[in-house]
Every structure is written in structure tokens, then in C-alpha cells.
Scaffold this active site. Structure first.
Site, short mmCIF file in Angstrom:
data_model
loop_
_atom_site.label_atom_id
_atom_site.label_comp_id
_atom_site.label_asym_id
_atom_site.label_seq_id
_atom_site.Cartn_x
_atom_site.Cartn_y
_atom_site.Cartn_z
N ASP A 78 63.40 59.03 -12.39
CA ASP A 78 64.33 57.90 -12.50
C ASP A 78 64.45 57.13 -11.20
O ASP A 78 63.95 57.56 -10.16
CB ASP A 78 65.71 58.42 -12.97
CG ASP A 78 66.15 59.67 -12.21
OD1 ASP A 78 65.58 59.96 -11.14
OD2 ASP A 78 67.07 60.36 -12.68
N ASN A 149 77.68 66.29 -15.19
CA ASN A 149 78.06 65.99 -16.57
C ASN A 149 76.97 66.38 -17.58
O ASN A 149 77.05 66.03 -18.74
CB ASN A 149 78.39 64.49 -16.73
CG ASN A 149 77.18 63.61 -16.43
OD1 ASN A 149 76.10 64.11 -16.13
ND2 ASN A 149 77.37 62.30 -16.50
N HIS A 151 73.72 65.54 -17.31
CA HIS A 151 72.57 64.63 -17.45
C HIS A 151 71.30 65.28 -16.90
O HIS A 151 71.35 66.12 -16.00
CB HIS A 151 72.84 63.26 -16.81
CG HIS A 151 72.84 63.19 -15.32
ND1 HIS A 151 73.51 62.21 -14.62
CD2 HIS A 151 72.25 63.96 -14.37
CE1 HIS A 151 73.32 62.37 -13.33
NE2 HIS A 151 72.57 63.43 -13.15
N GLU A 156 72.42 60.19 -19.53
CA GLU A 156 73.83 60.55 -19.47
C GLU A 156 74.30 61.07 -20.83
O GLU A 156 73.60 60.89 -21.84
CB GLU A 156 74.65 59.31 -19.07
CG GLU A 156 74.22 58.66 -17.75
CD GLU A 156 74.62 59.46 -16.51
OE1 GLU A 156 74.92 60.66 -16.63
OE2 GLU A 156 74.60 58.87 -15.41
C1 F6R Z 1 67.46 62.89 -9.91
C2 F6R Z 1 67.94 63.14 -11.27
C3 F6R Z 1 69.27 63.74 -11.53
C4 F6R Z 1 69.58 64.94 -10.63
C5 F6R Z 1 70.97 65.50 -10.96
C6 F6R Z 1 71.34 66.64 -10.02
O1 F6R Z 1 66.18 62.30 -9.92
O2 F6R Z 1 67.25 62.81 -12.18
O3 F6R Z 1 69.33 64.14 -12.88
O4 F6R Z 1 68.61 65.93 -10.80
O5 F6R Z 1 71.93 64.48 -10.81
O6 F6R Z 1 71.49 66.14 -8.73
P1 F6R Z 1 71.61 67.13 -7.49
O7 F6R Z 1 70.32 67.86 -7.40
O8 F6R Z 1 71.80 66.22 -6.30
O9 F6R Z 1 72.77 68.01 -7.76
#
Ligand code: F6R
Length: 255
Positions: A78, A149, A151, A156
Site C-alpha cells: 500500500d 483495527n 486492517h 480497513e
Molecule cells: C503497512 C500496512 C499496514 C501495517 C499495519 C501494522 O504497509 O499495510 O497494514 O502492516 O498497520 O503497522 P505496524 O507494523 O506499524 O504496527
């Protein structure tokens, strides 16, 4: 490491460091196997905190000459929308700094959705992104983190099983979690491009990383709640080769 399992999501309880080593070993094998078969390994990558120890380990091996990632092809999950192309806060810039430049991955072998597109262009770009993944032969191994959450990528809550790469609006928690990088929640882009759930589930292997007490509740929900869009990470349980690396803090009471 202590492997336990739910029906289709293997849970490996370990330390962040040992998870990084195990996953780096698996990536090294994929790259070597690809080379033997005359094709490039195709890696799906994530940004955020969760994969940083893995990228550190890959960079260390590249520096010491024990791993050559230079002929891999990568696709990131993403990217924010609404930033200038060279913005240091973009996921492309973060990937350069944490991995690409450190392992000698040429820019043209790496794919991160563009951050500088308007909605009309974003839809076409998303379609092309899917085609590029297909043209590369699909993703061999996708690295993932889980948002607080639930995702995965920027899918989301509410994202369905059949979603593909597309423009999305970020959830409130996601904006809050990104606030420090943007000088406050007000500065965080509200829209993003993300691979869809269907895109992610097509990767041949999924390797998910979740460490620390902040992940405890969402790890529990990922493993225990009904599979569905309310907690997109639950869809990981429908994949035949998905492994979740957690530490004791993230697994909490399930130990
Ligand atoms: C990042 C992504 C997100 C993260 C998720 C966890 O490219 O796709 O889904 O993997 O928000 O973030 P962290 O690792 O910072 O807790």
C-alpha cells in the site's frame, strides 16, 4: 519456537529477532530456488514497524555477503495518496531507506503504488498494479503486519473478501496511528492505495508479524472472531499457507 495452530493460520510464538531470522531464511531459500529455476522470487512487502527487524536482518546478510536479493522483484501492499512523488514520508521513501537501498534492490525491480495520483488516475494505476503482479507470476511470499483495527494492507474494517487493489479511505485509528510521522493527525493523508484482500490471499505464502502488548487484542480477535470484513485480518485464516509470528506479549493469555 513453539508452533501451535488454529485450523488454517499457523501461530508461531517466538521473539521478534528469531522471527526475523526465520523469515529471512525462508526468503533466502525462495530467492535461491527461483535462481535455480531461472526466475525471480516475487516478494510482497509491508511498511510500518512490524517488519523492521526482518528488513534489518536482510540488510545485515546483504552487507555481510551471505544474501543476494538483487534479482528479487517486490510489490508493496500500500501507499498513501496525496503526497508529492518524492515525499520522505511516503512508503516508497521508507522502503528505500529501510530495505531497498540496503540490499541493492534496483528501483525498477520494486513496486510501490504511487502516492501522487488523483482519484481518476488512481483507479487505472490500481488496475495496472494487479496486472504487474500477475505478469511477475504472482507473489511467492507476502509479508504483513496487522493494524490495531484489524486492517491488513489498508483494507480497513468493512473490506470484503473479493476486494482488489483500489483507492480507500483510511479509518480513524489508522490516521491516529500515523499521526506522529505527519506532525499530528491533521497532516495524515486520508486516502491510500492498497492491494485488496483477494490480491493478498492470492500470494502463495502469507507471513504475518505482530509483536508487543499493543497487538494483543487484535491478535486475539484475528484468531477468535468469525471470519469476515469486521476484522479483515480474520481472512488470513482462509489461506492454506499463512503463518503468524507473535511474541509472548502479543499472544497474551493464549500462551
Ligand atoms: C503497512 C500496512 C499496514 C501495517 C499495519 C501494522 O504497509 O499495510 O497494514 O502492516 O498497520 O503497522 P505496524 O507494523 O506499524 O504496527
Amino acid at each position: 519456537m513453539t508452533p501451535t495452530s488454529t485450523p488454517t493460520l499457523e501461530v508461531v510464538t517466538t521473539t521478534e529477532r528469531d522471527a526475523a531470522r526465520a523469515l529471512a531464511d525462508e526468503i533466502a531459500e525462495l530467492v535461491a530456488d527461483g535462481r535455480r529455476r531461472g526466475r525471480s522470487a516475487v516478494l510482497g512487502l509491508a511498511t510500518g514497524r512490524s517488519p523492521l527487524a526482518l528488513y534489518e536482518e536482510l540488510a545485515r546478510r546483504a552487507r555481510e555477503g551471505t544474501l543476494d536479493l538483487s534479482d528479487a522483484i517486490t510489490f508493496n501492499l500500500d501507499e498513501y495518496l496525496g503526497l508529492p512523488a518524492d515525499d520522505p514520508r511516503s512508503f516508497r521513501a521508507r522502503m528505500r531507506a529501510t530495505l531497498f537501498e540496503r540490499v541493492g534492490l534496483r528501483e525498477d525491480r520494486t513496486h510501490v503504488p504511487r502516492c501522487d495520483l488523483r482519484t481518476a488516475e488512481a483507479a487505472l494505476h490500481a488496475e495496472i498494479y494487479e496486472r504487474e503482479i500477475a505478469r511477475a507470476g504472482g507473489i511467492d511470499l507476502q509479508v504483513l503486519g496487522i493494524g490495531r483495527n484489524g486492517h491488513i494492507g489498508f483494507n480497513e474494517p468493512g473490506s470484503g473478501r473479493d476486494t482488489r487493489t483500489r483507492e480507500v479511505e483510511l479509518a480513524r485509528e489508522t490516521v491516529e496511528d500515523a499521526a506522529s510521522a505527519f506532525g499530528g493527525a491533521g497532516g495524515v493523508p486520508r486516502r491510500a492505495l492498497t492491494m485488496g484482500i483477494a490480491t493478498i490471499l492470492e500470494a502463495r505464502r502469507l507471513r504475518v508479524l505482530a509483536f508487543g502488548p499493543g497487538k494483543r487484542e487484535i491478535v486475539r480477535r484475528t484468531l477468535e472472531e468469525g471470519i469476515g470484513p469486521a476484522v479483515p485480518a480474520t481472512f488470513l485464516r482462509e489461506h492454506g499457507d499463512a503463518r503468524l509470528y507473535v511474541d509472548a506479549a502479543a499472544l497474551g493469555a493464549r500462551l
